[in-house]
Design a protein around this motif. Structure first.
Motif, PDB file in Angstrom:
ATOM      1  N   SER A  30      36.860  43.912  34.548  1.00  0.00           N
ATOM      2  CA  SER A  30      35.444  43.528  34.457  1.00  0.00           C
ATOM      3  C   SER A  30      34.913  43.499  33.024  1.00  0.00           C
ATOM      4  O   SER A  30      34.209  42.565  32.639  1.00  0.00           O
ATOM      5  CB  SER A  30      34.578  44.421  35.330  1.00  0.00           C
ATOM      6  N   ASN A  31      35.240  44.487  32.200  1.00  0.00           N
ATOM      7  CA  ASN A  31      34.747  44.503  30.825  1.00  0.00           C
ATOM      8  C   ASN A  31      35.355  43.363  30.018  1.00  0.00           C
ATOM      9  O   ASN A  31      34.650  42.681  29.273  1.00  0.00           O
ATOM     10  CB  ASN A  31      35.035  45.843  30.150  1.00  0.00           C
ATOM     11  N   THR A  32      36.635  43.144  30.163  1.00  0.00           N
ATOM     12  CA  THR A  32      37.304  42.078  29.416  1.00  0.00           C
ATOM     13  C   THR A  32      36.752  40.718  29.833  1.00  0.00           C
ATOM     14  O   THR A  32      36.517  39.857  28.984  1.00  0.00           O
ATOM     15  CB  THR A  32      38.828  42.134  29.634  1.00  0.00           C
ATOM     16  N   ILE A  33      36.534  40.533  31.128  1.00  0.00           N
ATOM     17  CA  ILE A  33      35.969  39.279  31.620  1.00  0.00           C
ATOM     18  C   ILE A  33      34.587  39.048  30.999  1.00  0.00           C
ATOM     19  O   ILE A  33      34.288  37.959  30.507  1.00  0.00           O
ATOM     20  CB  ILE A  33      35.897  39.274  33.164  1.00  0.00           C
ATOM     21  N   PHE A  34      33.761  40.085  31.015  1.00  0.00           N
ATOM     22  CA  PHE A  34      32.427  39.972  30.415  1.00  0.00           C
ATOM     23  C   PHE A  34      32.529  39.594  28.943  1.00  0.00           C
ATOM     24  O   PHE A  34      31.828  38.687  28.466  1.00  0.00           O
ATOM     25  CB  PHE A  34      31.667  41.291  30.590  1.00  0.00           C
ATOM     26  N   TRP A  76      40.687  38.739  23.088  1.00  0.00           N
ATOM     27  CA  TRP A  76      40.551  39.064  24.508  1.00  0.00           C
ATOM     28  C   TRP A  76      41.633  38.380  25.337  1.00  0.00           C
ATOM     29  O   TRP A  76      42.151  38.962  26.294  1.00  0.00           O
ATOM     30  CB  TRP A  76      39.157  38.695  25.020  1.00  0.00           C
ATOM     31  N   LEU A  77      41.984  37.155  24.948  1.00  0.00           N
ATOM     32  CA  LEU A  77      43.079  36.467  25.646  1.00  0.00           C
ATOM     33  C   LEU A  77      44.381  37.250  25.506  1.00  0.00           C
ATOM     34  O   LEU A  77      45.123  37.412  26.476  1.00  0.00           O
ATOM     35  CB  LEU A  77      43.289  35.062  25.062  1.00  0.00           C
ATOM     36  N   LYS A  78      44.626  37.736  24.295  1.00  0.00           N
ATOM     37  CA  LYS A  78      45.840  38.509  24.058  1.00  0.00           C
ATOM     38  C   LYS A  78      45.858  39.768  24.919  1.00  0.00           C
ATOM     39  O   LYS A  78      46.892  40.129  25.495  1.00  0.00           O
ATOM     40  CB  LYS A  78      45.957  38.873  22.575  1.00  0.00           C
ATOM     41  N   LEU A  79      44.724  40.430  25.026  1.00  0.00           N
ATOM     42  CA  LEU A  79      44.634  41.621  25.860  1.00  0.00           C
ATOM     43  C   LEU A  79      44.914  41.280  27.325  1.00  0.00           C
ATOM     44  O   LEU A  79      45.649  42.001  28.005  1.00  0.00           O
ATOM     45  CB  LEU A  79      43.257  42.270  25.711  1.00  0.00           C
ATOM     46  N   TYR A  81      46.693  38.871  28.420  1.00  0.00           N
ATOM     47  CA  TYR A  81      48.132  38.569  28.526  1.00  0.00           C
ATOM     48  C   TYR A  81      48.961  39.853  28.494  1.00  0.00           C
ATOM     49  O   TYR A  81      49.856  40.048  29.327  1.00  0.00           O
ATOM     50  CB  TYR A  81      48.554  37.622  27.403  1.00  0.00           C
ATOM     51  N   LYS A  82      48.662  40.726  27.563  1.00  0.00           N
ATOM     52  CA  LYS A  82      49.432  41.973  27.421  1.00  0.00           C
ATOM     53  C   LYS A  82      49.289  42.887  28.634  1.00  0.00           C
ATOM     54  O   LYS A  82      50.180  43.690  28.916  1.00  0.00           O
ATOM     55  CB  LYS A  82      49.014  42.731  26.147  1.00  0.00           C
ATOM     56  N   THR A  83      48.180  42.779  29.345  1.00  0.00           N
ATOM     57  CA  THR A  83      47.989  43.597  30.552  1.00  0.00           C
ATOM     58  C   THR A  83      48.423  42.845  31.814  1.00  0.00           C
ATOM     59  O   THR A  83      48.151  43.293  32.928  1.00  0.00           O
ATOM     60  CB  THR A  83      46.514  44.032  30.698  1.00  0.00           C
ATOM     61  N   GLU A  84      49.041  41.702  31.596  1.00  0.00           N
ATOM     62  CA  GLU A  84      49.609  40.874  32.671  1.00  0.00           C
ATOM     63  C   GLU A  84      48.555  40.318  33.628  1.00  0.00           C
ATOM     64  O   GLU A  84      48.842  40.018  34.785  1.00  0.00           O
ATOM     65  CB  GLU A  84      50.704  41.626  33.426  1.00  0.00           C
ATOM     66  N   ALA A  85      47.339  40.177  33.144  1.00  0.00           N
ATOM     67  CA  ALA A  85      46.283  39.561  33.955  1.00  0.00           C
ATOM     68  C   ALA A  85      46.438  38.040  33.986  1.00  0.00           C
ATOM     69  O   ALA A  85      46.049  37.388  34.947  1.00  0.00           O
ATOM     70  CB  ALA A  85      44.915  39.931  33.408  1.00  0.00           C
ATOM     71  N   ILE A  86      46.999  37.476  32.892  1.00  0.00           N
ATOM     72  CA  ILE A  86      47.277  36.041  32.836  1.00  0.00           C
ATOM     73  C   ILE A  86      48.731  35.840  32.424  1.00  0.00           C
ATOM     74  O   ILE A  86      49.324  36.700  31.762  1.00  0.00           O
ATOM     75  CB  ILE A  86      46.330  35.295  31.867  1.00  0.00           C
ATOM     76  N   ASN A  87      49.272  34.705  32.798  1.00  0.00           N
ATOM     77  CA  ASN A  87      50.676  34.434  32.464  1.00  0.00           C
ATOM     78  C   ASN A  87      50.801  33.847  31.051  1.00  0.00           C
ATOM     79  O   ASN A  87      49.803  33.499  30.414  1.00  0.00           O
ATOM     80  CB  ASN A  87      51.321  33.519  33.515  1.00  0.00           C
ATOM     81  N   GLU A  88      52.030  33.735  30.598  1.00  0.00           N
ATOM     82  CA  GLU A  88      52.292  33.291  29.232  1.00  0.00           C
ATOM     83  C   GLU A  88      51.808  31.866  28.984  1.00  0.00           C
ATOM     84  O   GLU A  88      51.253  31.569  27.924  1.00  0.00           O
ATOM     85  CB  GLU A  88      53.793  33.394  28.926  1.00  0.00           C
TER      86      GLU A  88
END
Length: 119
Positions: A30-34, A76-79, A81-88
């Motif tokens: 939620s925080n990252t999305i915001f 934020w995109l990198k975060l 990706y690193k937390t596996e919320a989005i793919n490469e």
């Protein structure tokens, strides 16, 4: 109406991030999305405002803010990706979009700074 690649790219980025955020698990991020929605929409908003500047210095300021927000969006995109919320693929595609905007903004800032210096 004349085409404006910077405006078009920044609008595409804001839309892309909005859609990306809708697809994420909001409870886990939620925080990252915001934050990423805020920074990417700020890129678009500042570039939009710079289309009708009060002065060259005002335009330069808006572009510099947009560039900072673009860099924040990349972070934020990198975060995500690193937390596996989005793919490469999503990460690289969107990061490259940010990079194109950042390079256009940097070039525009240099041009405006030179105009201000020469006047």
């Amino acid at each position: 109406m004349k085409s404006n690649p910077l405006m078009e790219q920044s609008e595409q980025l804001a839309v892309c991030i909005e859609k990306l955020c809708k697809s994420l698990n909001k409870s886990n991020h939620s925080n990252t999305i915001f934050q990423i929605k805020k920074s990417s929409s700020s890129v678009y908003a500042n570039i939009s405002e710079a289309q009708y500047p009060q002065s060259p210095a005002d335009m330069l300021s808006k572009f510099k803010i947009a560039r900072k927000e673009c860099i924040e969006t990349e972070s934020w995109l990198k975060l995500l990706y690193k937390t596996e919320a989005i793919n490469e693929t999503t990460y690289k595609t969107t990061r490259n979009q940010c990079g194109r905007i950042r390079r256009m903004l940097t070039s525009s800032c240099i041009t405006i700074e030179n105009k201000i210096k020469n006047n």
